[in-house]
Design an enzyme around this catalytic site. Sequence first.
Site, short mmCIF file in Angstrom:
data_model
loop_
_atom_site.label_atom_id
_atom_site.label_comp_id
_atom_site.label_asym_id
_atom_site.label_seq_id
_atom_site.Cartn_x
_atom_site.Cartn_y
_atom_site.Cartn_z
N ALA A 50 25.29 51.21 40.51
CA ALA A 50 25.48 52.14 41.88
C ALA A 50 24.84 51.54 42.63
CB ALA A 50 25.19 53.62 41.49
N GLY B 236 26.18 51.66 36.68
CA GLY B 236 27.46 51.68 37.32
C GLY B 236 28.48 50.39 37.09
N GLU C 274 19.59 53.50 33.48
CA GLU C 274 18.99 54.62 34.53
C GLU C 274 17.89 54.99 34.19
OE1 GLU C 274 22.38 53.80 33.46
OE2 GLU C 274 23.90 54.12 35.13
N GLU D 255 29.48 50.49 33.81
CA GLU D 255 30.55 51.63 33.61
C GLU D 255 31.77 51.41 34.45
OE1 GLU D 255 27.31 54.44 35.40
OE2 GLU D 255 27.76 55.65 33.68
C1 HXC Z 1 20.88 48.30 45.13
C2 HXC Z 1 19.83 46.36 43.57
C3 HXC Z 1 20.72 46.74 42.68
C4 HXC Z 1 20.69 48.26 43.06
C5 HXC Z 1 19.91 44.65 42.41
N1 HXC Z 1 19.82 45.25 44.10
N2 HXC Z 1 20.07 45.74 41.73
N3 HXC Z 1 20.15 46.52 44.99
N4 HXC Z 1 21.64 48.69 43.70
N5 HXC Z 1 21.67 48.55 41.81
C6 HXC Z 1 19.44 44.21 45.08
C7 HXC Z 1 18.17 44.32 45.05
O1 HXC Z 1 17.52 45.09 44.88
C8 HXC Z 1 17.91 42.90 45.72
O2 HXC Z 1 17.69 42.98 47.07
C9 HXC Z 1 19.32 41.92 44.90
O3 HXC Z 1 19.71 43.08 44.72
C10 HXC Z 1 18.65 41.20 44.04
O4 HXC Z 1 18.15 41.27 42.91
P1 HXC Z 1 16.39 40.86 41.81
O5 HXC Z 1 15.53 42.53 41.44
O6 HXC Z 1 15.64 40.47 43.07
O7 HXC Z 1 16.99 39.82 41.27
P2 HXC Z 1 16.94 39.56 40.11
O8 HXC Z 1 15.09 39.45 40.14
O9 HXC Z 1 17.34 38.47 39.70
O10 HXC Z 1 17.42 40.87 39.16
C11 HXC Z 1 18.61 41.34 38.80
C12 HXC Z 1 18.47 42.49 37.98
C13 HXC Z 1 17.57 44.20 38.64
C14 HXC Z 1 17.44 42.72 35.88
C15 HXC Z 1 19.53 42.68 37.62
O11 HXC Z 1 17.65 43.33 39.90
C16 HXC Z 1 17.09 45.28 38.63
O12 HXC Z 1 16.89 45.77 37.81
N6 HXC Z 1 18.92 45.93 39.54
C17 HXC Z 1 19.21 47.12 39.27
C18 HXC Z 1 19.16 47.59 37.99
C19 HXC Z 1 19.66 48.71 37.59
O13 HXC Z 1 19.05 49.79 37.17
N7 HXC Z 1 21.02 49.17 37.70
C20 HXC Z 1 21.50 50.82 37.15
C21 HXC Z 1 21.66 51.68 38.90
S1 HXC Z 1 22.04 53.16 39.07
P3 HXC Z 1 16.56 42.56 47.76
O14 HXC Z 1 16.69 42.85 48.99
O15 HXC Z 1 15.25 42.97 47.87
O16 HXC Z 1 16.66 41.08 47.38
C22 HXC Z 1 23.32 53.56 38.17
C23 HXC Z 1 24.13 54.94 37.49
C24 HXC Z 1 25.16 54.26 38.34
O17 HXC Z 1 24.63 52.61 38.72
C25 HXC Z 1 25.97 55.78 38.22
C26 HXC Z 1 27.19 56.34 38.62
C27 HXC Z 1 26.96 56.44 39.69
#
Ligand code: HXC
Length: 258
Positions: free
Chosen positions: A65, A109, A132, A112
């Site tokens: 998400a 997400g 998460e 999911e």
């Molecule tokens: C918003 C995101 C994002 C996310 C990545 N980006 N994941 N933006 N929401 N979930 C953005 C980053 O901010 C960045 O933008 C760009 O994408 C590239 O990501 P990087 O982090 O620079 O890439 P990298 O170093 O290769 O790392 C990849 C990654 C990391 C390991 C996937 O991005 C990461 O940990 N992302 C979050 C993963 C996460 O926690 N997901 C769960 C979310 S909660 P900028 O503009 O900074 O360059 C969830 C709850 C769902 O999903 C519940 C139901 C609704």
Amino acid sequence: MTYENIIAEVKGNVGLITLNRPKALNALCDALIADLAAALDAFEDDESVRAIVITGSEKAFAAGADIKEMIDRDYMDVYKADFITKGWTRMAACRKPTIAAVSGFALGGGCELAMSCDIMIAADTAKFGQPEITIGTIPGAGGTQRLTRAIGKAKAMEMCLTGRMMDAQEAERSGLVARVVPVDSLMDEAMKLAEKIASFSAPVAMKVKESVNKAFEMTLAEGLMFERREFHSTFALEDRAEGMKAFGEKRKPEFKHR
Ligand code: HXC
């Protein structure tokens, strides 16, 4: 129909959805989820579409998400909006067979959403996770439930409690994905699989899907009864008559999808 955050196209009898926010690793913002729901509505209405494939980019199926969109929300915002109910549940509610073709990150997400599909095919680059907990929340679109049913309590607990990612090989060993293929052939394999499913009777494929899914909802006795009734119901279909007749006549069946 064109969308801002996804590409939706019909290829033969397959509806293909490509998540398309590459700069944000396909983070699933509200607008993307609304696009996805609209595209699925359109594919369900399109009689020529008999299977649906969803994919992302090579680097990310979806990294979850959209965290930036969620940062400022408070409890009442998400509670009142019943955050995730709208749109997010559309994939699991799809009546046509769905395939997730996963390359790169399928996190939170994203994992999911992929698990809401009927079949997952993974590129050898795929990485699955429910991170998460690392950002102070828990999975909200089925991560604790579908992952546990798919891979069992031991690994699901470990993944949800630590945020550890699982690679494609482990995902296949654990029963999360049907198959791992080289990244270069992911889309070919996913489309071939979808076309194969689309070559069969559409109502029969829908009945298969509904029956398998009941295994997650019902007791064994109820599920067996549901399956038997659905089996009986295929005898009302022209396609059942044609399928068996064609076998007897040693020819390929010509399904009419009714
Ligand atoms: C918003 C995101 C994002 C996310 C990545 N980006 N994941 N933006 N929401 N979930 C953005 C980053 O901010 C960045 O933008 C760009 O994408 C590239 O990501 P990087 O982090 O620079 O890439 P990298 O170093 O290769 O790392 C990849 C990654 C990391 C390991 C996937 O991005 C990461 O940990 N992302 C979050 C993963 C996460 O926690 N997901 C769960 C979310 S909660 P900028 O503009 O900074 O360059 C969830 C709850 C769902 O999903 C519940 C139901 C609704």
